[in-house]
Design a protein around this motif. Structure first.
Motif, PDB file in Angstrom:
ATOM      1  N   UNK A 108       0.820  -1.214   0.000  1.00 22.54           N
ATOM      2  CA  UNK A 108       0.000   0.000   0.000  1.00 22.54           C
ATOM      3  C   UNK A 108       0.854   1.265   0.000  1.00 22.54           C
ATOM      4  N   UNK A 109       2.177   1.069  -0.119  1.00 19.41           N
ATOM      5  CA  UNK A 109       3.069   2.218  -0.137  1.00 19.41           C
ATOM      6  C   UNK A 109       3.402   2.763   1.230  1.00 19.41           C
ATOM      7  N   UNK A 110       3.035   2.006   2.269  1.00 19.66           N
ATOM      8  CA  UNK A 110       3.321   2.461   3.636  1.00 19.66           C
ATOM      9  C   UNK A 110       4.769   2.162   3.988  1.00 19.66           C
ATOM     10  N   UNK A 111       5.450   3.138   4.534  1.00 19.84           N
ATOM     11  CA  UNK A 111       6.841   2.948   4.934  1.00 19.84           C
ATOM     12  C   UNK A 111       6.906   2.092   6.186  1.00 19.84           C
ATOM     13  N   UNK A 112       7.796   1.121   6.131  1.00 18.62           N
ATOM     14  CA  UNK A 112       7.927   0.235   7.282  1.00 18.62           C
ATOM     15  C   UNK A 112       8.809   0.828   8.360  1.00 18.62           C
ATOM     16  N   UNK A 113       8.512   0.492   9.572  1.00 15.20           N
ATOM     17  CA  UNK A 113       9.360   0.908  10.695  1.00 15.20           C
ATOM     18  C   UNK A 113       9.442  -0.228  11.698  1.00 15.20           C
ATOM     19  N   UNK A 114       8.358  -0.455  12.425  1.00 11.83           N
ATOM     20  CA  UNK A 114       8.322  -1.537  13.400  1.00 11.83           C
ATOM     21  C   UNK A 114       7.096  -2.416  13.161  1.00 11.83           C
ATOM     22  N   UNK A 115       7.257  -3.696  13.475  1.00  9.70           N
ATOM     23  CA  UNK A 115       6.138  -4.634  13.423  1.00  9.70           C
ATOM     24  C   UNK A 115       6.251  -5.579  14.607  1.00  9.70           C
ATOM     25  N   UNK A 116       5.136  -6.124  15.003  1.00 11.84           N
ATOM     26  CA  UNK A 116       5.087  -7.084  16.103  1.00 11.84           C
ATOM     27  C   UNK A 116       4.568  -8.411  15.565  1.00 11.84           C
ATOM     28  N   UNK A 117       5.265  -9.475  15.890  1.00  9.76           N
ATOM     29  CA  UNK A 117       4.824 -10.822  15.550  1.00  9.76           C
ATOM     30  C   UNK A 117       4.573 -11.565  16.855  1.00  9.76           C
ATOM     31  N   UNK A 118       3.325 -11.933  17.070  1.00  9.97           N
ATOM     32  CA  UNK A 118       2.959 -12.658  18.285  1.00  9.97           C
ATOM     33  C   UNK A 118       2.892 -14.154  17.986  1.00  9.97           C
ATOM     34  N   UNK A 119       3.485 -14.960  18.855  1.00  6.77           N
ATOM     35  CA  UNK A 119       3.453 -16.417  18.693  1.00  6.77           C
ATOM     36  C   UNK A 119       2.259 -16.970  19.461  1.00  6.77           C
ATOM     37  N   UNK A 120       1.257 -17.481  18.763  1.00  8.83           N
ATOM     38  CA  UNK A 120       0.086 -18.021  19.471  1.00  8.83           C
ATOM     39  C   UNK A 120       0.472 -19.158  20.410  1.00  8.83           C
TER      40      UNK A 120
END
Length: 696
Positions: A185-197
């Motif tokens: 979508x053209x959004x600049x990446x910075x931080x993301x969270x990955x949760x382990x179920x």
């Protein structure tokens, strides 16, 4: 550690000295130090290797619970401006001390894992591969495993104004990912969270065809960190860092303001995993700006962060213990003693009291008592307290059967048993569906007493059979904890227990009991009187001696009474497994008090009180520790061992045996530190638990 104390002889005199804050060790810091003694078992080369792994994981799990309950309680006290306790330390000071001491413990835990246990296990054929040590075949298999088994259940979340920081479940495994580039979508990446179920296994067992070994494992956290880039196609992963947040897990229900305690607890349990945070564990190489971001989102101060050099959920490695079938790496199995003529347990108990010392005596005897009561046509009623029972409890099944067989079954289920609330709600439902009467105890007081009452018709009379214990009706802990149980048909004890059940279920008034002491009414005052009796004997020039085995002590009036008794000349031996707020060995106050802690194969859990009483000793066992909560704010039982031979057995095996231990004993020093004991030159080694095992 508390402030320094003046150990000059004669420096402490009078009642004021007994209240001096420097005479009291901080309960939280003392409890925290217990985990160093547990960790010492993991560091001991004489302990089998997988057992050492188990002790390491126990120390980690204990630390989790410490933060969820003890540290959370201190933070609550700080937030509400509560005054210092008997030790005089403010909550803010305690929190800072907790951070420093816990950081030492965490560092020691990961050094033990990285430098000792992991390499040692690898030499023994049990390999836990780090992400830097996978070969090409393992990497291909793990990539396929990630794509097929892990990635489909992950929901990575990029952080931006439309995607605020997500809710993070208590003690769950998470990865914070640093990204560069733009998404679809053209959004600049910075931080993301990955949760382990929670549905994902934390330990992955590698197939032998892939890695060549029968016992080869990889941690889920390693797999997530290596392949996290596949979750963000078209973007560059600049870094990924695992983290875990620990939250306040103490449920708070205003019992006087709710009409249905069970319903209120169910509502509370829903939100328990998202209560205020108390600790952040984060990969040690995580950049400081990201750490600050996480602290800000969890509303945590700097002294709540712990850098981790390894898996943040190290306690999950305990699964390796169960997955690996190598008997030579574990303690030798043993078969506990079983009760002779157990099929005629009522006849035996009618003639003589029966003493059980778990785990050396099988818990099956207690289960057999309840099972026989459930089907015996002469049994009219069964009453029991349940604090912790375990999953798929055979005892609960027997009570259900008894109710369906027409017995009058009353069960006091303590819904607020910490971390067992949900399980106990299920137990209560199961019993009620079978027709048993379920009572939730007394408003404002947890029911921690362990008691069972069976009413049986014998001829024209009714006889009461009673089981009283220091531990829970839990077959699992009965194999891992040391506890004392008594089966008796003594009429006075039976009547006392009957009156206690009336109090719990029928709003009966306070009743004077003939044999038992109980919290919150007579146990505290009864102990103070017995301590003072020994002090009077000492002042009269007579021998005076007190021996107590408990899990923890912090009640100020009990401690002051022990100090005064020591000043009077009473010899006092305390065997305290965990937290001890009493400071021994201070000249003029506690120089007649010795405190030791035993840490071995089994968790010491029995509570035994012995008073010399001028040559006519009294011995009691109890469900209560000498903590303020147990003595004043819970329903507890303390019962005498009346049979002299059985009392002597408890004294010999449960007290003197532990005072003789010179291999698993730690002695508390006046400065609050513990010193590991070892056999003196020419002295034979003595292990209390080993001695009891040798008798099985």
């Amino acid at each position: 550690m508390n402030a320094a104390i003046d150990t000059t002889p004669g420096a402490h005199n009078g009642e004021d000295a007994l209240r001096d804050p420097s005479m009291y060790l901080n309960r939280e810091l003392s409890q925290l130090d217990f985990n160093f003694r547990v960790l010492a078992q993991a560091q001991d080369p004489s302990v089998p290797l997988l057992e050492r792994l188990r002790f390491l994981c126990i120390s980690c799990t204990n630390l989790d619970e410490f933060f969820e309950i003890r540290a959370a309680t201190v933070r609550h006290a700080q937030d509400f401006g509560l005054p210092p306790g008997a030790d005089g330390m403010s909550p803010a000071t305690v929190l800072n001390r907790i951070h420093d001491r816990a950081a030492e413990l965490v560092d020691a835990q990961y050094k033990c894992w990285n430098e000792v246990l992991r390499p040692g296990l690898a030499e023994a054929g049990v390999r836990v591969f780090g992400r830097d040590s996978w070969n090409a075949r393992q990497t291909r298999w793990l990539r396929a495993y990630f794509r097929n088994e892990i990635m489909p259940v992950l929901s990575p979340l990029g952080l931006d104004p439309a995607h605020p920081f997500p809710k993070i479940l208590n003690k769950s495994l998470n990865i914070v990912v640093v990204l560069k580039g733009k998404d679809a979508f053209g959004r600049a990446g910075h931080l993301a969270i990955v949760r382990a179920p929670r549905s994902l296994p934390r330990i992955i067992h590698l197939p032998q065809r892939v890695s060549g070994g029968e016992n080869d494992f990889v941690l889920l956290s390693s797999v997530l960190s290596v392949f996290v880039d596949e979750l963000f196609p078209g973007m560059e992963v600049k870094g990924s860092y695992q983290f875990r947040v620990t939250r306040n897990s103490e449920l708070v229900v205003d019992e006087e303001e709710v009409e249905n305690l069970a319903l209120a607890l169910r509502d509370e349990l829903v939100g328990r995993g998202y209560r205020p945070a108390v600790r952040l564990e984060i990969a040690h190489d995580c950049p400081k700006p990201i750490v600050r971001t996480l602290l800000q989102n969890f509303a945590l101060p700097e002294n709540a962060v712990y850098p981790i050099n390894g898996p943040v959920n190290l306690n999950r490695v305990i699964q390796v213990y169960d997955l690996v079938q190598k008997p030579e790496l574990k303690y030798p199995p043993f078969t506990p003693r079983t009760l002779r003529d157990s099929d005629a347990i009522f006849e035996r108990a009618a003639e003589d009291d029966i003493l059980l010392h778990h785990p050396f005596d099988s818990f099956a005897s207690v289960l057999e008592l309840i099972k026989q009561a459930a089907v015996d046509p002469d049994v009219l009623a069964i009453k029991q307290t349940l604090y912790r029972t375990g999953k798929d409890s055979a005892i609960v099944d027997a009570l259900v059967q008894a109710a369906r067989n027409g017995k009058d079954v009353t069960v006091v289920v303590e819904l607020r048993a910490r971390f067992d609330e949900d399980a106990n709600l299920g137990v209560a439902d199961k019993l009620q569906e079978a027709g048993a009467q379920v009572v939730y105890g007394v408003v404002g007081y947890k029911t921690h007493a362990k008691m069972l009452l069976i009413v049986r018709r014998e001829g024209r009379k009714l006889r009461r059979y009673v089981h009283l214990g220091t531990g829970n009706y839990h077959s699992g802990t009965a194999r891992a904890y040391t506890d004392i149980g008594l089966i008796t048909s003594d009429p006075d004890i039976g009547n006392d227990v009957h009156l206690l059940f009336q109090q719990l279920s029928g709003l009966a008034p306070t009743t004077r009991l003939k044999r038992l002491l109980q919290s919150p009414f007579t146990l505290h005052s009864g102990m103070l009187k017995k301590i003072e009796r020994e002090a009077k004997l000492a002042r009269a020039g007579k021998p005076a001696h007190i021996i107590v085995k408990i899990n923890a002590i912090n009640e100020p009036r009990i401690i002051r009474a022990l100090y005064a008794a020591s000043q009077a000349g009473v010899r006092i031996d305390l065997i305290v497994r965990g937290a001890c707020a009493l400071r021994p060995g201070v000249p003029g106050i506690s120089d007649n008090i010795r405190v030791r802690s035993i840490v071995g194969r089994f968790l010491e859990h029995s509570r035994i009180y012995w008073f010399g009483n001028d040559g006519s000793p009294e011995l009691y066992c109890a469900s209560a520790d000498w903590l303020e909560r147990n003595l004043l704010h819970r329903v507890e039982t303390c019962f005498p061992i009346l049979d002299k031979e059985l009392a002597q057995r408890v004294f010999r095996d449960g007290l003197q045996n532990y005072l003789d231990d010179n291999t698993n004993a730690w002695e508390l020093q006046a400065d609050g530190t513990y010193r590991k004991l070892s056999p003196a030159p020419g002295e034979a080694p003595h292990s209390a638990q080993g001695t009891l095992l040798a008798k099985v």
